[in-house]
Design a protein around this motif. Structure first.
Motif, PDB file in Angstrom:
ATOM      1  N   UNK A   1       0.832  -1.201   0.000  1.00  0.00           N
ATOM      2  CA  UNK A   1       0.000   0.000   0.000  1.00  0.00           C
ATOM      3  C   UNK A   1       0.869   1.255   0.000  1.00  0.00           C
ATOM      4  N   UNK A   2       1.976   1.224   0.746  1.00  0.00           N
ATOM      5  CA  UNK A   2       2.915   2.343   0.747  1.00  0.00           C
ATOM      6  C   UNK A   2       3.472   2.572  -0.657  1.00  0.00           C
ATOM      7  N   UNK A   3       3.916   1.506  -1.305  1.00  0.00           N
ATOM      8  CA  UNK A   3       4.498   1.627  -2.642  1.00  0.00           C
ATOM      9  C   UNK A   3       3.496   2.151  -3.653  1.00  0.00           C
ATOM     10  N   UNK A   4       2.254   1.698  -3.544  1.00  0.00           N
ATOM     11  CA  UNK A   4       1.229   2.154  -4.478  1.00  0.00           C
ATOM     12  C   UNK A   4       0.866   3.612  -4.248  1.00  0.00           C
ATOM     13  N   UNK A   5       0.923   4.039  -2.986  1.00  0.00           N
ATOM     14  CA  UNK A   5       0.520   5.400  -2.634  1.00  0.00           C
ATOM     15  C   UNK A   5       1.647   6.396  -2.826  1.00  0.00           C
ATOM     16  N   UNK A   6       2.876   5.998  -2.524  1.00  0.00           N
ATOM     17  CA  UNK A   6       4.029   6.906  -2.591  1.00  0.00           C
ATOM     18  C   UNK A   6       5.156   6.263  -3.378  1.00  0.00           C
ATOM     19  N   UNK A   7       4.934   5.966  -4.654  1.00  0.00           N
ATOM     20  CA  UNK A   7       5.976   5.291  -5.434  1.00  0.00           C
ATOM     21  C   UNK A   7       7.230   6.135  -5.537  1.00  0.00           C
ATOM     22  N   UNK A   8       8.357   5.459  -5.370  1.00  0.00           N
ATOM     23  CA  UNK A   8       9.637   6.135  -5.506  1.00  0.00           C
ATOM     24  C   UNK A   8      10.176   6.748  -4.235  1.00  0.00           C
TER      25      UNK A   8
END
Length: 430
Positions: free
Chosen positions: A326-333
């Protein structure tokens, strides 16, 4: 309320992360890429803390007890990079935050980064927090005098350091988040009993309303929207208004607990009056302040057993993976910082079970999470923690941790780097 992490608010009460940034005397610190390093800049006031240039993870250790950092460093055979054992924050007689310049300067001289805060962005009543604090009062400018004084203290130091607006609001702060009700001074139980909590926060009338143009959504948790608003307020105040470009903002240390666990805990289901409020209160996808206001995404992760019963390591890894997805999808990079981490077996200081968790957890970070660029190990706060997470030499935990560090030297970094590619000039000190 969850009672298995009573010390989650401790960074606001006792102090923060530890340790030296010096290179290991054993020679374990890896050579620095010539393209990543420049001469130490004269002026640090425009720099922030950056991930290690070669894909490693900053090593951190909290020092709640004398010797915790030395103990951990002896166990793993490496120096730590984060943070200072001397917490540079205090409060005055009115419980306004105070930055201790001498402590911060000593930490810098020893090659240690520090972490700071202002007013914890939650109305959760704890002894060291300013009585009557609400995010709504913050947004109205009621605390600007204290913030301006704090900004002056930060400016005098003028070197890169982490800043957090609150810590683990979906952990120990789960009953409050950023506050509910028309004035932001109610908890989540009030919201559930009144079947509200999503439409009482309207920031459009506050100064700098453009900061919150996308907030005030009548379908999203007020407690989460207030957390977002506070993060943006602090960023705007310290960075844009006061010009403190050296503050590195993390995203509040979101506990690595899937939102579905909270739906189960609060016994809500799709179609229930409070389901939407709970879903949007505990999903990271609703709590992220936005790329402009976050330098590092921070989470907390404890592989802990529940209710005295061992919890499957697989289940704990799956829970972590669910939140990180969920973190990666919300704040990619964005780089990820596990700002609190531990693999305890209750208070057992030498445990084969804890060692199994160390091995599984670190192996997962090394092989599956290249975007995790730092972690800080917990220890124990006497009288508050129902666990002891300190990794000691000569124990099963210590041997397991050191084995993985020795086998993967490039994944562990003992020196802080800055946004211009340089590294902390004092981290070479012994």
């Amino acid at each position: 309320m969850r009672n298995y992490r009573l010390a989650m608010f401790a960074p606001l009460v006792f102090g923060v992360l530890l340790a030296g940034c010096a290179a290991s005397s054993s020679g374990n610190e890896q050579p620095v890429s010539s393209t990543a390093v420049s001469l130490a800049p004269i002026d640090y006031t425009s720099l922030r803390i950056a991930p290690p240039p070669d894909g490693g993870m900053y090593i951190g250790q909290y020092g709640w007890n004398p010797g915790d950092v030395d103990t951990f460093e002896a166990a793993i055979g490496r120096r730590t990079a984060l943070f200072s054992s001397e917490y540079p924050m205090a409060v005055d007689e009115d419980l306004d935050p105070v930055f201790l310049l001498d402590v911060a300067e000593q930490a810098w001289d020893e090659g240690k980064a520090v972490i700071v805060h202002a007013y914890g962005a939650s109305p959760m009543p704890i002894p060291i927090r300013k009585p009557g604090f609400t995010v709504d009062k913050l947004l109205q400018g009621e605390y600007d005098g204290g913030l301006r004084q704090l900004a002056g203290q930060f400016r005098e130091f003028g070197k890169p350091m982490f800043f957090f607006s609150t810590r683990e609001p979906n952990g120990i702060g789960e009953e409050w988040l950023g506050g509910f009700g028309p004035g932001g001074d109610q908890d989540i139980w009030w919201a559930m009993e009144n079947e509200q909590g999503v439409a009482e926060f309207d920031p459009s009338g506050y100064p700098n309303a453009s900061l919150y143009a996308d907030l005030g959504d009548p379908t999203v948790s007020d407690g989460v929207e207030r957390l977002i608003a506070a993060q943006r307020y602090y960023y705007d105040f310290f960075v844009r208004q006061e010009g403190l470009a050296f503050l590195t903002f993390d995203s509040m240390g979101w506990a690595a607990i899937p939102w579905q666990d909270f739906a189960e805990e609060f016994e809500v289901h799709p179609g229930d009056a409070n389901y939407r409020m709970i879903r949007t209160s505990f999903g990271f996808d609703y709590a992220y302040p936005g790329d402009e206001y976050v330098d590092w995404v921070s989470v907390t992760w404890y592989m802990m057993d529940r209710g005295g019963v061992r919890t499957s390591i697989t289940d704990q890894l799956v829970a972590f993976a669910t939140v990180i997805a969920q973190v990666r999808a919300t704040a990619p990079g964005k780089p990820i910082f596990i700002i609190e981490m531990g693999f305890p077996d209750g208070v057992n200081q030498d445990s084969a079970w804890a060692a199994e968790k160390v091995t599984a957890g670190l192996n997962a970070l090394i092989t599956q999470y290249p975007d995790v660029a730092g972690f800080a190990m917990w220890s124990q706060i006497a009288g508050l923690d129902p666990m002891d997470a300190l990794v000691r030499p000569g124990t099963a935990q210590g041997e397991a941790f050191r084995e993985l560090v020795d086998a993967n030297p490039d994944r562990f970094s003992s020196c802080v780097y800055f946004s211009d590619g340089s590294r902390m000039p004092t981290c070479e000190k012994k």
